[in-house]
Scaffold this motif. Structure first.
Motif, PDB file in Angstrom:
ATOM      1  N   ALA A  21      73.474  50.978 -17.948  1.00 58.95           N
ATOM      2  CA  ALA A  21      72.700  51.911 -19.130  1.00 58.95           C
ATOM      3  C   ALA A  21      73.035  53.357 -18.787  1.00 58.95           C
ATOM      4  O   ALA A  21      73.259  54.040 -19.643  1.00 58.95           O
ATOM      5  N   ALA A  22      73.022  53.670 -17.482  1.00 63.39           N
ATOM      6  CA  ALA A  22      73.352  55.018 -17.041  1.00 63.39           C
ATOM      7  C   ALA A  22      74.946  55.469 -17.326  1.00 63.39           C
ATOM      8  O   ALA A  22      75.403  56.351 -18.009  1.00 63.39           O
ATOM      9  N   THR A  63      74.402  65.702 -19.428  1.00 63.74           N
ATOM     10  CA  THR A  63      73.258  65.249 -20.317  1.00 63.74           C
ATOM     11  C   THR A  63      73.044  65.661 -21.633  1.00 63.74           C
ATOM     12  O   THR A  63      73.971  66.480 -22.197  1.00 63.74           O
ATOM     13  N   ARG A  64      72.257  65.133 -22.525  1.00 66.03           N
ATOM     14  CA  ARG A  64      72.328  65.268 -23.696  1.00 66.03           C
ATOM     15  C   ARG A  64      71.950  66.804 -24.162  1.00 66.03           C
ATOM     16  O   ARG A  64      72.741  67.345 -24.776  1.00 66.03           O
ATOM     17  N   THR A  91      75.498  55.718 -21.031  1.00 57.28           N
ATOM     18  CA  THR A  91      75.038  56.958 -21.591  1.00 57.28           C
ATOM     19  C   THR A  91      76.317  57.970 -21.368  1.00 57.28           C
ATOM     20  O   THR A  91      76.597  58.855 -22.117  1.00 57.28           O
ATOM     21  N   GLN A  92      76.667  58.137 -19.979  1.00 59.22           N
ATOM     22  CA  GLN A  92      77.791  59.019 -19.568  1.00 59.22           C
ATOM     23  C   GLN A  92      78.988  58.877 -20.626  1.00 59.22           C
ATOM     24  O   GLN A  92      79.485  60.003 -20.961  1.00 59.22           O
ATOM     25  N   PRO A 117      75.685  49.879 -29.131  1.00 52.20           N
ATOM     26  CA  PRO A 117      75.239  49.852 -27.639  1.00 52.20           C
ATOM     27  C   PRO A 117      74.630  48.481 -26.943  1.00 52.20           C
ATOM     28  O   PRO A 117      75.034  48.285 -25.946  1.00 52.20           O
ATOM     29  N   GLU A 160      79.444  57.756 -23.817  1.00 48.35           N
ATOM     30  CA  GLU A 160      79.241  58.197 -24.849  1.00 48.35           C
ATOM     31  C   GLU A 160      79.074  59.677 -24.840  1.00 48.35           C
ATOM     32  O   GLU A 160      79.723  60.474 -25.888  1.00 48.35           O
ATOM     33  N   LEU A 161      78.536  60.277 -24.152  1.00 50.43           N
ATOM     34  CA  LEU A 161      78.192  61.778 -23.753  1.00 50.43           C
ATOM     35  C   LEU A 161      79.808  62.406 -23.557  1.00 50.43           C
ATOM     36  O   LEU A 161      79.860  63.320 -24.297  1.00 50.43           O
TER      37      LEU A 161
END
Length: 399
Positions: free
Chosen positions: A47-48, A73-74, A51-52, A29, A54-55
């Motif tokens: 960062a956003a 979202t997680r 995150t997306q 990361p 990885e999700l």
């Protein structure tokens, strides 16, 4: 993520950031964040996007290739229904004549999208503004924006007279912390509202946690437990005209590109299986069968008995040909003793063991270490109770 950050992801710059983040999904990361910032992407957007990305990578197991274009979202991904399960539910609703559906607490839209794909007009309601915006974006990405629309609001205020069916998946995690909620009265929407839907709408489906207490199942409802490739993934209550049987265990197996193999076992869930001795074959029922309290029905189907009334291992003289249980041949039965078991495995030259357990407090990995295995052979160990006594079965798989 807030609405401004989500809006930024949907701009051309955000799309480019997502593409860059996708190339680095699964990597370190900090290194990935540094690379995106070095490419001129603002820190917040980077960062956003990461995150997306990885999700989306994690979501492939639930949604397949469609995950690449979804916003997640997680917490939403954790609770979202797998596509194979959502598609089957949508098919059942469509077969029941449902044409319009309210998805109360639609989350990221997994179930609503499946219903829309099946030709059902879906009205989604989601309390969280960001999640609602993501669900709408997911409908757009899937080309289903005309069939699935989302409003941000209170699910309990939706006028259910507008539709002929309702689906509700109450939130089972606390907002902000993501911690699981085990008390149904603390769900959102609350449990009394959820169960009351069946009295207002003739076709009502409620998704619940697999560990649901049977005492909470409304009278007259069908309770179904679903497993995918042996993994128990959810339970659902089919209410009103949708209820067909008291209990159902459904097994789904994804087999691309041929589709999905389906097996269903039904019954009252109130019958107790006969108790008898350990026999030549032991059957380990699928967890959906166990949770649906259909072990007795399975026992009848394969002419098997329990060796302990509280342990869901079934014993038979022949290997039952059933998709609802795995079968092992029992070669040795002994009261549990680490010393005796170690000696037996050494005698059989067993160096690798699979350990199954029900009704045993032993920790499999600790037992594996204590056995000090050595040798070329493999075996299966079943840690259980027989007539209340701790027992170990030495077994080999049956094809």
């Amino acid at each position: 993520m807030d609405l401004d950050q989500f809006a930024a992801l949907r701009t051309p710059e955000g799309s480019a950031a997502l593409d860059a983040a996708t190339e680095r999904a699964g990597g370190d990361p900090l290194t990935s964040a540094g690379a995106l910032r070095s490419a001129g992407i603002p820190a917040g957007l980077a960062a956003a996007a990461l995150t997306q990305a990885e999700l989306r990578r994690r979501a492939v197991g639930k949604f397949g290739p469609e995950a690449a274009g979804m916003f997640l979202t997680r917490a939403g991904l954790e609770q979202a229904t797998r596509r194979v399960v959502a598609d089957r539910r949508a098919e059942r609703l469509r077969a029941a004549g449902v044409r319009t559906l309210a998805d109360l607490g639609c989350g990221l839209g997994a179930d609503a999208l499946a219903a829309a794909r099946a030709g059902i007009r879906v009205y989604g309601v989601e309390a969280d503004p960001v999640t609602a915006a993501m669900a709408a974006a997911n409908a757009e990405a899937a080309g289903l924006a005309d069939a699935f629309t989302v409003e941000c609001g209170d699910a309990t205020a939706f006028d259910v007279s507008r539709v002929d069916a309702v689906f509700c998946d109450p939130a089972r995690r606390r907002a902000g912390t993501g911690r699981r909620i085990f008390d149904p009265n603390a769900y959102s929407p609350p449990w009394d509202f959820v169960t009351g839907l069946a009295e207002r709408v003739p076709h009502t489906v409620v998704k619940v946690a697999p560990g649901l207490d049977h005492a909470l199942i409304p009278a007259g409802a069908e309770a179904e437990w679903v497993s995918v490739a042996g993994d128990l993934v959810e339970a659902a209550l089919w209410c009103g005209r949708l209820a067909e049987v008291p209990r159902r265990a459904t097994l789904l197996t994804e087999k691309p590109p041929a589709g999905v193999a389906r097996h269903q076992l039904t019954g009252s869930g109130a019958v107790e299986a006969t108790v008898g001795p350990v026999r030549r074959y032991v059957h380990d029922p699928d967890p959906a069968v166990v949770r649906a309290h259909l072990v007795a029905e399975l026992a009848d189907a394969i002419d098997a008995t329990l060796a302990d009334p509280s342990i869901a291992y079934l014993y038979a003289d022949t290997p039952g040909a059933t998709p609802f249980a795995r079968c092992l041949e029992v070669t040795d039965v002994l009261p549990f003793s680490l010393k005796r078991l170690r000696a037996l495995l050494r005698e059989r030259r067993v160096g690798r063991v699979e350990i199954l357990k029900r009704g045993s407090a032993l920790e499999p990995e600790r037992l594996r270490r204590d056995l000090r295995l050595a040798g070329p052979e493999a075996a299966s160990l079943v840690l259980t109770r027989v007539a209340g006594a701790p027992t170990v079965l030495l077994c080999r798989p049956v094809g």
